[in-house]
Scaffold this motif. Structure first.
Motif, PDB file in Angstrom:
ATOM      1  N   ARG A   6       0.856  -1.193   0.000  1.00 41.91           N
ATOM      2  CA  ARG A   6       0.000   0.000   0.000  1.00 41.91           C
ATOM      3  C   ARG A   6       0.886   1.236   0.000  1.00 41.91           C
ATOM      4  O   ARG A   6       1.827   1.339   0.779  1.00 41.91           O
ATOM      5  CB  ARG A   6      -0.899  -0.001   1.235  1.00 41.91           C
ATOM      6  N   THR A  17      -5.522   2.311  -6.764  1.00 42.18           N
ATOM      7  CA  THR A  17      -6.737   1.512  -6.684  1.00 42.18           C
ATOM      8  C   THR A  17      -7.556   1.679  -7.967  1.00 42.18           C
ATOM      9  O   THR A  17      -8.083   0.702  -8.513  1.00 42.18           O
ATOM     10  CB  THR A  17      -7.577   1.904  -5.453  1.00 42.18           C
ATOM     11  N   LYS A  20      -6.018  -0.365 -10.715  1.00 35.43           N
ATOM     12  CA  LYS A  20      -6.373  -1.784 -10.584  1.00 35.43           C
ATOM     13  C   LYS A  20      -7.786  -2.038 -11.108  1.00 35.43           C
ATOM     14  O   LYS A  20      -8.034  -3.033 -11.783  1.00 35.43           O
ATOM     15  CB  LYS A  20      -6.292  -2.230  -9.126  1.00 35.43           C
TER      16      LYS A  20
END
Length: 72
Positions: A6, A17, A20
């Motif tokens: 992270r 994020t 992804k």
């Protein structure tokens, strides 16, 4: 301290994020100032820093990379 994988900067973590969700690979491989990469399906990579200055720099670059590499 953040968990392994992270990003420590919230804005960059949110952009990763999003990458992804768009189907891009987010690879964490910390080496020096490099945090890792965002890799598009076409093979292009974007290097992500551990501590960019200003902190929103990599978030903005990542968002732009996602926009340019939206392959339908």
């Amino acid at each position: 301290m953040t968990s392994k994988g992270r990003h420590p900067k919230p804005a960059t973590a949110a952009a990763l994020t999003s990458a992804k969700k768009e189907g891009m690979a987010v690879l964490h491989d910390q080496n020096g100032h490099r945090w890792g990469w965002v890799v598009c399906n076409c093979g292009e990579k974007l290097t992500i820093s551990c501590s960019p200055r200003p902190p929103e720099k990599d978030a903005k670059r990542t968002t732009e990379f996602i926009r340019k590499h939206k392959h339908h």
